[in-house]
Design a protein around this motif. Sequence first.
Motif, PDB file in Angstrom:
ATOM      1  N   ILE A 147       0.856  -1.187   0.000  1.00 24.96           N
ATOM      2  CA  ILE A 147       0.000   0.000   0.000  1.00 24.96           C
ATOM      3  C   ILE A 147       0.891   1.237   0.000  1.00 24.96           C
ATOM      4  O   ILE A 147       1.834   1.334   0.794  1.00 24.96           O
ATOM      5  CB  ILE A 147      -0.942   0.016   1.222  1.00 24.96           C
ATOM      6  CG1 ILE A 147      -1.923  -1.148   1.154  1.00 24.96           C
ATOM      7  CG2 ILE A 147      -1.712   1.331   1.300  1.00 24.96           C
ATOM      8  CD1 ILE A 147      -2.845  -1.252   2.340  1.00 24.96           C
ATOM      9  N   ARG A 156       0.937   5.771  -0.702  1.00 26.12           N
ATOM     10  CA  ARG A 156       0.141   7.000  -0.670  1.00 26.12           C
ATOM     11  C   ARG A 156       0.821   8.034  -1.557  1.00 26.12           C
ATOM     12  O   ARG A 156       2.024   8.287  -1.421  1.00 26.12           O
ATOM     13  CB  ARG A 156       0.045   7.512   0.768  1.00 26.12           C
ATOM     14  CG  ARG A 156      -0.762   8.808   0.939  1.00 26.12           C
ATOM     15  CD  ARG A 156      -0.796   9.153   2.422  1.00 26.12           C
ATOM     16  NE  ARG A 156      -1.597  10.334   2.687  1.00 26.12           N
ATOM     17  CZ  ARG A 156      -1.131  11.573   2.692  1.00 26.12           C
ATOM     18  NH1 ARG A 156       0.162  11.778   2.419  1.00 26.12           N
ATOM     19  NH2 ARG A 156      -1.924  12.593   2.941  1.00 26.12           N
ATOM     20  N   ASP A 157       0.067   8.635  -2.479  1.00 24.87           N
ATOM     21  CA  ASP A 157       0.686   9.618  -3.370  1.00 24.87           C
ATOM     22  C   ASP A 157       0.577  11.025  -2.776  1.00 24.87           C
ATOM     23  O   ASP A 157       0.057  11.210  -1.664  1.00 24.87           O
ATOM     24  CB  ASP A 157       0.073   9.553  -4.775  1.00 24.87           C
ATOM     25  CG  ASP A 157      -1.414   9.876  -4.775  1.00 24.87           C
ATOM     26  OD1 ASP A 157      -1.890  10.575  -3.854  1.00 24.87           O
ATOM     27  OD2 ASP A 157      -2.125   9.436  -5.717  1.00 24.87           O
ATOM     28  N   GLN A 162      -4.091  10.095  -1.988  1.00 27.46           N
ATOM     29  CA  GLN A 162      -4.784   8.895  -2.453  1.00 27.46           C
ATOM     30  C   GLN A 162      -3.948   7.655  -2.096  1.00 27.46           C
ATOM     31  O   GLN A 162      -2.733   7.629  -2.285  1.00 27.46           O
ATOM     32  CB  GLN A 162      -4.984   8.953  -3.970  1.00 27.46           C
ATOM     33  CG  GLN A 162      -5.530   7.665  -4.590  1.00 27.46           C
ATOM     34  CD  GLN A 162      -6.933   7.366  -4.122  1.00 27.46           C
ATOM     35  OE1 GLN A 162      -7.806   8.223  -4.184  1.00 27.46           O
ATOM     36  NE2 GLN A 162      -7.150   6.155  -3.638  1.00 27.46           N
ATOM     37  N   TYR A 163      -4.620   6.632  -1.577  1.00 27.85           N
ATOM     38  CA  TYR A 163      -3.943   5.372  -1.240  1.00 27.85           C
ATOM     39  C   TYR A 163      -4.131   4.381  -2.385  1.00 27.85           C
ATOM     40  O   TYR A 163      -5.214   4.308  -2.996  1.00 27.85           O
ATOM     41  CB  TYR A 163      -4.507   4.788   0.055  1.00 27.85           C
ATOM     42  CG  TYR A 163      -4.200   5.623   1.275  1.00 27.85           C
ATOM     43  CD1 TYR A 163      -3.008   5.456   1.963  1.00 27.85           C
ATOM     44  CD2 TYR A 163      -5.095   6.593   1.712  1.00 27.85           C
ATOM     45  CE1 TYR A 163      -2.713   6.224   3.075  1.00 27.85           C
ATOM     46  CE2 TYR A 163      -4.813   7.374   2.817  1.00 27.85           C
ATOM     47  CZ  TYR A 163      -3.612   7.184   3.504  1.00 27.85           C
ATOM     48  OH  TYR A 163      -3.314   7.953   4.603  1.00 27.85           O
ATOM     49  N   TRP A 164      -3.054   3.607  -2.643  1.00 27.23           N
ATOM     50  CA  TRP A 164      -3.064   2.652  -3.734  1.00 27.23           C
ATOM     51  C   TRP A 164      -2.627   1.283  -3.221  1.00 27.23           C
ATOM     52  O   TRP A 164      -1.708   1.176  -2.399  1.00 27.23           O
ATOM     53  CB  TRP A 164      -2.128   3.087  -4.860  1.00 27.23           C
ATOM     54  CG  TRP A 164      -2.504   4.403  -5.473  1.00 27.23           C
ATOM     55  CD1 TRP A 164      -2.137   5.642  -5.052  1.00 27.23           C
ATOM     56  CD2 TRP A 164      -3.341   4.591  -6.610  1.00 27.23           C
ATOM     57  NE1 TRP A 164      -2.683   6.621  -5.847  1.00 27.23           N
ATOM     58  CE2 TRP A 164      -3.437   5.998  -6.826  1.00 27.23           C
ATOM     59  CE3 TRP A 164      -4.017   3.742  -7.480  1.00 27.23           C
ATOM     60  CZ2 TRP A 164      -4.178   6.543  -7.873  1.00 27.23           C
ATOM     61  CZ3 TRP A 164      -4.742   4.285  -8.513  1.00 27.23           C
ATOM     62  CH2 TRP A 164      -4.828   5.665  -8.706  1.00 27.23           C
ATOM     63  N   THR A 210      -1.070  -2.237  -4.402  1.00 28.27           N
ATOM     64  CA  THR A 210      -0.327  -2.851  -5.507  1.00 28.27           C
ATOM     65  C   THR A 210      -0.221  -4.351  -5.273  1.00 28.27           C
ATOM     66  O   THR A 210       0.302  -4.787  -4.235  1.00 28.27           O
ATOM     67  CB  THR A 210       1.087  -2.256  -5.619  1.00 28.27           C
ATOM     68  OG1 THR A 210       0.975  -0.833  -5.792  1.00 28.27           O
ATOM     69  CG2 THR A 210       1.827  -2.862  -6.802  1.00 28.27           C
ATOM     70  N   LYS A 246      -0.433  -3.514 -11.464  1.00 29.33           N
ATOM     71  CA  LYS A 246      -1.222  -2.307 -11.660  1.00 29.33           C
ATOM     72  C   LYS A 246      -1.878  -1.908 -10.330  1.00 29.33           C
ATOM     73  O   LYS A 246      -2.648  -2.664  -9.760  1.00 29.33           O
ATOM     74  CB  LYS A 246      -2.289  -2.557 -12.713  1.00 29.33           C
ATOM     75  CG  LYS A 246      -3.112  -1.326 -13.055  1.00 29.33           C
ATOM     76  CD  LYS A 246      -4.129  -1.631 -14.147  1.00 29.33           C
ATOM     77  CE  LYS A 246      -4.960  -0.404 -14.474  1.00 29.33           C
ATOM     78  NZ  LYS A 246      -5.950  -0.689 -15.542  1.00 29.33           N
ATOM     79  N   PRO A 247      -1.596  -0.700  -9.818  1.00 29.22           N
ATOM     80  CA  PRO A 247      -2.155  -0.281  -8.538  1.00 29.22           C
ATOM     81  C   PRO A 247      -3.681  -0.131  -8.604  1.00 29.22           C
ATOM     82  O   PRO A 247      -4.240   0.279  -9.619  1.00 29.22           O
ATOM     83  CB  PRO A 247      -1.479   1.063  -8.269  1.00 29.22           C
ATOM     84  CG  PRO A 247      -0.265   1.071  -9.141  1.00 29.22           C
ATOM     85  CD  PRO A 247      -0.652   0.290 -10.359  1.00 29.22           C
ATOM     86  N   VAL A 248      -4.317  -0.471  -7.494  1.00 33.21           N
ATOM     87  CA  VAL A 248      -5.765  -0.345  -7.366  1.00 33.21           C
ATOM     88  C   VAL A 248      -6.050   0.763  -6.360  1.00 33.21           C
ATOM     89  O   VAL A 248      -5.504   0.759  -5.245  1.00 33.21           O
ATOM     90  CB  VAL A 248      -6.388  -1.670  -6.881  1.00 33.21           C
ATOM     91  CG1 VAL A 248      -7.901  -1.519  -6.713  1.00 33.21           C
ATOM     92  CG2 VAL A 248      -6.046  -2.803  -7.837  1.00 33.21           C
ATOM     93  N   PRO A 249      -6.884   1.737  -6.686  1.00 37.59           N
ATOM     94  CA  PRO A 249      -7.158   2.808  -5.732  1.00 37.59           C
ATOM     95  C   PRO A 249      -7.986   2.299  -4.544  1.00 37.59           C
ATOM     96  O   PRO A 249      -8.884   1.477  -4.708  1.00 37.59           O
ATOM     97  CB  PRO A 249      -7.952   3.826  -6.562  1.00 37.59           C
ATOM     98  CG  PRO A 249      -8.571   3.020  -7.653  1.00 37.59           C
ATOM     99  CD  PRO A 249      -7.603   1.919  -7.961  1.00 37.59           C
ATOM    100  N   THR A 257     -10.560   3.384  -1.585  1.00 39.79           N
ATOM    101  CA  THR A 257     -11.501   4.457  -1.255  1.00 39.79           C
ATOM    102  C   THR A 257     -12.098   4.233   0.115  1.00 39.79           C
ATOM    103  O   THR A 257     -12.263   3.083   0.558  1.00 39.79           O
ATOM    104  CB  THR A 257     -12.631   4.530  -2.295  1.00 39.79           C
ATOM    105  OG1 THR A 257     -13.305   3.263  -2.341  1.00 39.79           O
ATOM    106  CG2 THR A 257     -12.075   4.849  -3.663  1.00 39.79           C
TER     107      THR A 257
END
Length: 556
Positions: free
Chosen positions: A518, A520-521, A525-527, A529, A539-542, A544
Motif C-alpha cells: 500500500i 500513498r501519493d 490517495q492510497y493505492w 499494488t 497495476k495499482p488499485v485505488p 476508497t
Amino acid sequence: MTNCPESPASPDQPHGDRGQGDPVHGDPVQGGVLDGLRSMADVVTGLGGSSAAVDTLSDEAVLEGHMLIAGARRALDTQAAWFAATLARRSRPELGGKGLAARQGFRTPEDLLQSISGSSRGDAAKLFAVGRLLSETDAAEKAAREAADAKKLLDEIPPLDGAAPDLPPLELPVPPAAVPPWHAPIGRALREGWLSVEKADSLRKGLGDLDRAITPEKLATALARLLTEARTLNADQLFKRARRVRDVLDEAGIAAREKAAYDDRSLRFWRLHTGQVRMVGLFAPEDGEYLMSTYDAITSPRRGGVRFVDKEQAAWAKQVQDDPRTTEQLTADAFLALMRLGVKADPKRIAGSRSPAVRMITIRPRSTTPAGFAPTGTTPTDAAPTEAPSPTADAAANPETASPALQPGVIEGTAVTVSAETVERNRCDSGLLDVTFDDHGHGVDLGREQRTFSPAQRAALALRDGGCMWPGCDRPPSWTETHHIQHWKEDTGQTNLDQGILLCRGDHLRLHNEHWRITRDDTGQYWLTPPPGLDPEQKPVPLTSKNTILRDDDRV
C-alpha cells in the motif's frame, strides 16, 4: 467408594489371589471371563471383509448388521463397566501406592483406563459411573439373597424344648445393604442386554440424586416409566426426558440445579507442542444457549438456515456461503474477532492495565545491526529480542542505506517459529521494543518503545476510512487493525495518520503473507499494488473510504 462386585461375570464369587498359581487359567471364574472375551475378539477380528464387501450387502442386511453390532456393543460395554468398577475399587485413594492404577504408573484409574482403551476422559468417567451403579445393584441383590437364605435356615430350625408357645417368631433385621437402590432396574436392564451404557448414564444423571424432597420411591416410580420409553429414545433424548421428569418432581430444586450448572462453568486453554492453542469450555445452559445462538447467526447460511428476503441480508448470506473458509475456520475466526472487539471496546475493564498482545523476538547477526539495535554474534549470549524493520522500496538500488532484511521470529515464551511476514504484520498493532545485550548476555539498555496508534488516532482513522479499506470488504472499523504503510525505521519511526490505514485481520494477513503493498501519493490517495505473482504488471488499485459521508463523489 461403593464396593464393586467381586467378579465382572459373577458378583457372588471372589476373584481369588492372583499371586497363587496361574493368574488366569488357574481360576475357573477368571479363565471363563477372559476366555470368553478372547473368543469374542478372535471372532470379530476373523470377520475380515472391507468397505467394498459390506457395500455389496442388501439394505436389509446392512440394517441387520448395524443391529447385531449394536447388541454386541451393548454387551461389551456392560462388561467394560464391570471391569471399570473393579479397577476403581482396586485403585481407591486409601490404597495409595498399592492401588492397581498407581502400581501401573498412573495417577488415577481414569488415566489408566484411557491409556488402555484410547477413549476420552468423558467416556472413561461414564464407564466408572455406570460401573458403580451396577456394583451397588449387584451388592444389594447379593445381600438380599444372603438375608433370604439366613431367614430360610432360621425358619427350618425346630423350636427349643420348653420354649414359651406364645412368644412371637424371631425376625431377623434386614441389613441396609440388602435393600436394592432405586436405580437397580437400570442395572438389570443392562444385564438383560437391551439398555446401553450411554442410556444408563443418561437416566442416572437426568434423574439426579436423592434429597429431602425426593424419596427413593418417587425416583423408582419415575424410572419405571422412563424405562418403558427408553427403547425408542436415544441417549440424548433420554437425558432430556429424565431431566424434565426430575424438574416436575422437584420444582423447588430447579434453582439449586441451575446454580450447580452455572458453578460448573469453565474455559481452559493449553498450548500444544506444535504451538497451537486448544480451548475446551463448559457453560451454563443460559450462557451456552447465547453462544449457540451467536454460532447459529454466524454460520446459518452454511447450514441451511433461513432464506432472507431482504436484499442486504441475502447478499450477506451469499457472502458467507461463498467464503473459502470451512465452517469451523469461520467460527474460530469469528470467536477471535469477538474477543478482540471486547478488549478494544473497554481494555481497562476487560484486561486491567495490561493490553493483550503477542510478543515476538527476532535475532540478527552483528554485522547487520544498526545503531540503536541490540548487537548479536555467534554465541548464544549475543541475542537480542527485537523486531527488525523491513527493507525499503529502493533497498536493491541502495544496499548500503537499506534497512536489514526482516528475519523470521519466535513467539516469546514458546519455541514456535513465525515467518517474517507474521512479524511484520504483528508489529503494526503491537509496536517495537529494542533491548540491547552485552557479550555475556546481560541486558544493558532498554530502548524506547515505538508507540502504536493512540485511541484518538484510531478514532480519526475510523472516521476517515470507514472500515477495512481492502476493495470489496465490508468490515466496520471495530473489526479492523491498523497497518503501517511505511514500516518502522530504526531511529525515525513515526505514527502519523497519513502512515496508517485500517484493514480487517483477514485482509491484513493477506497483505503481509502475499506481499501486497500500500502506498500513498502526493494527493493523499492510497493505492494497493498486487504482488507480481498475481499481477505481472502490478497495476495499482485505488483504495476508497467506506465512509460515504467523506466520499468526493457524493458531494454536491
